[in-house]
Each structure stands twice: as structure tokens, then as C-alpha cells.
Design an enzyme around this catalytic site. Structure first.
Site: not given
Length: 245
Positions: A153-155, A157-158
Site C-alpha cells: 500500500a505504501y509503494v 502511494s509512492k
């Protein structure tokens, strides 16, 4: 040199680990700096006070990066103090790790609000207010290509940050403003170290050929390059990760 003649940088997340290093590095380069904070006003004020006490120029500005009114006020305060804005560095962000199969959707929404909407709000304001000859620097992550488990999920967003960064660089044709993203590898900040045991940290430190974690100052050097001399680097993602594959 008067404050009005200095180049001016607004650093979101400027009271955080990488953000603070960026603030200090740009100040050493002669920038007047606006140290943005979301929740820790005292730390931002302390950083700004230290810079001012050493003969530099700095103020603290607050606000939720995803709130366009709050960030408009932060841009207004920076311009009122220093006469304009030349560089916007968008380090603000959060990282919540979990396998995709089990991540709570409230966490997904919170992370994407800050990392995607926040970057979009700040980039939108910067596109309209940074002076000619300036730079916009957003933040991605090297995990967009290392694909470590639990970072899904973090990736996501990035990856969105990278996409909007590269499009904005093309949209600002003719304005003499560069737009790039820095993608750090494992960097020894509280955000990165939280929740990791010593073995996990040691393994990540060995992953890069230089066999150490990055330091916030390493990332700040990349930002200073993009904010200053790197006028022919535009629409790029700069991987600052010690050679991590």
C-alpha cells in the site's frame, strides 16, 4: 545579503528525520527556509530557531498537507516572510506496513490521503507559486522497484507520487521550473526504524553494496543537487539508495 535576496525553500515534513536534514542542508547553501510541521510545532520552532541563531533565515509553518487551505496559508506565510518561493521539497508522508491481504482499509485511506493527496495539494500550489528558476522535489521510495513484502500500500502511494511528478514536469514547460522525485532506500530515520527488530535492520543495511543504511544527510545531498545546480535534471526519479538493486 538581505532576506529578500536569498533563495527561499519550503520543506514539508521539515521537522522530521529526512526533512530536518534537508532544511539544514539548504540553509547551509544559503536558502531561507520554511520548516513545515503537521503536529510537532515545538520541534519545528526549535529547528528554525537554531538556524536563525546561527545567522540563517528560517520560520516554522504548520498544517495538514492534504488540506489545501492550510497549505495555502503555509505558502502565504513563507512568501510574506521571505518575498517568494523558489524551491518546494515535499518530504511529508507516512508509512504503514502490512501484507496487502490484511491491511485495514482505514490505514490505506489515511496513508493515501497524506502521501497522494498531500503531495498533489503541495505540488499544485508549488506549480502556481514557485518562481522561475525554481524546483519542486517530491519524495518516492526505492521500494517501488525492490518490491519488499508488506510495503504494497505504501509503494502504491509512492508510485502515484512518481507519476504525478513526471507529468507535472511536462506540464510546466516554458516556466523554467524543474520537477523531480527522490526515491530513498533504507534510511535511518524514526519512520523507517519503527517496528523493525535488530535483525531486520541489519539485513536491510547489508542489502546495498555500500553495506550500510542511508543517513538523512545522504538524502539531503540529493535534494540539494536537485534544488540547486541540477537545472538539466528534470522529470526524473533519483534513486538515492547506495546501489540497492
Amino acid at each position: 545579503m538581505s532576506t529578500q535576496q536569498k533563495r527561499v525553500a519550503l520543506v514539508t515534513g521539515g521537522s522530521g528525520g529526512i526533512g530536518r536534514a534537508v532544511v539544514e542542508r539548504l540553509s547551509r547553501d544559503g536558502f531561507a527556509v520554511a520548516v513545515h510541521y503537521a503536529g510537532n510545532a515545538a520541534r519545528a520552532e526549535q529547528i528554525a530557531g537554531t538556524i536563525t541563531g546561527a545567522g540563517g533565515a528560517a520560520i516554522a509553518v504548520g498544517g495538514d498537507v492534504a488540506d489545501e487551505q492550510a497549505m495555502t496559508a503555509a505558502f502565504d506565510a513563507t512568501e510574506a516572510a521571505f518575498g517568494g518561493i523558489d524551491v518546494v521539497v515535499n518530504t511529508a508522508g507516512i508509512m504503514l506496513l502490512s501484507p496487502i491481504a490484511t491491511l485495514g482499509l482505514d490505514d490505506l485511506d489515511r496513508m493515501h490521503r497524506i502521501n497522494i493527496r498531500g503531495t498533489f495539494v503541495v505540488s499544485q500550489l508549488a506549480a502556481n507559486r514557485v518562481r522561475a528558476g525554481g524546483a519542486i522535489v517530491n519524495f518516492s521510495t526505492s521500494v517501488t522497484r525492490t518490491q519488499f513484502p508488506t510495503y504494497g500500500a505504501y509503494v502504491a502511494s509512492k508510485a502515484a507520487v512518481e507519476a504525478m511528478t513526471l507529468v507535472l514536469a511536462r506540464e510546466l514547460r516554458g516556466k523554467d521550473i524543474t520537477v523531480n522525485a527522490v526515491a530513498p532506500g533504507p534510511t535511518a530515520t524514526p519512520l523507517f526504524l519503527e517496528g523493525k527488530d535488530e535483525t531486520a535492520v541489519a539485513n536491510l543495511a547489508k542489502a546495498a553494496p555500500l553495506e550500510r543504511l542511508g543517513q538523512p544527510e545522504d538524502i539531503a545531498e540529493a535534494v540539494a543537487f536537485l534544488a540547486g545546480p541540477a537545472r538539466w535534471v528534470n522529470g526524473q526519479v533519483l534513486f538515492a539508495n547506495g546501489g540497492l538493486a
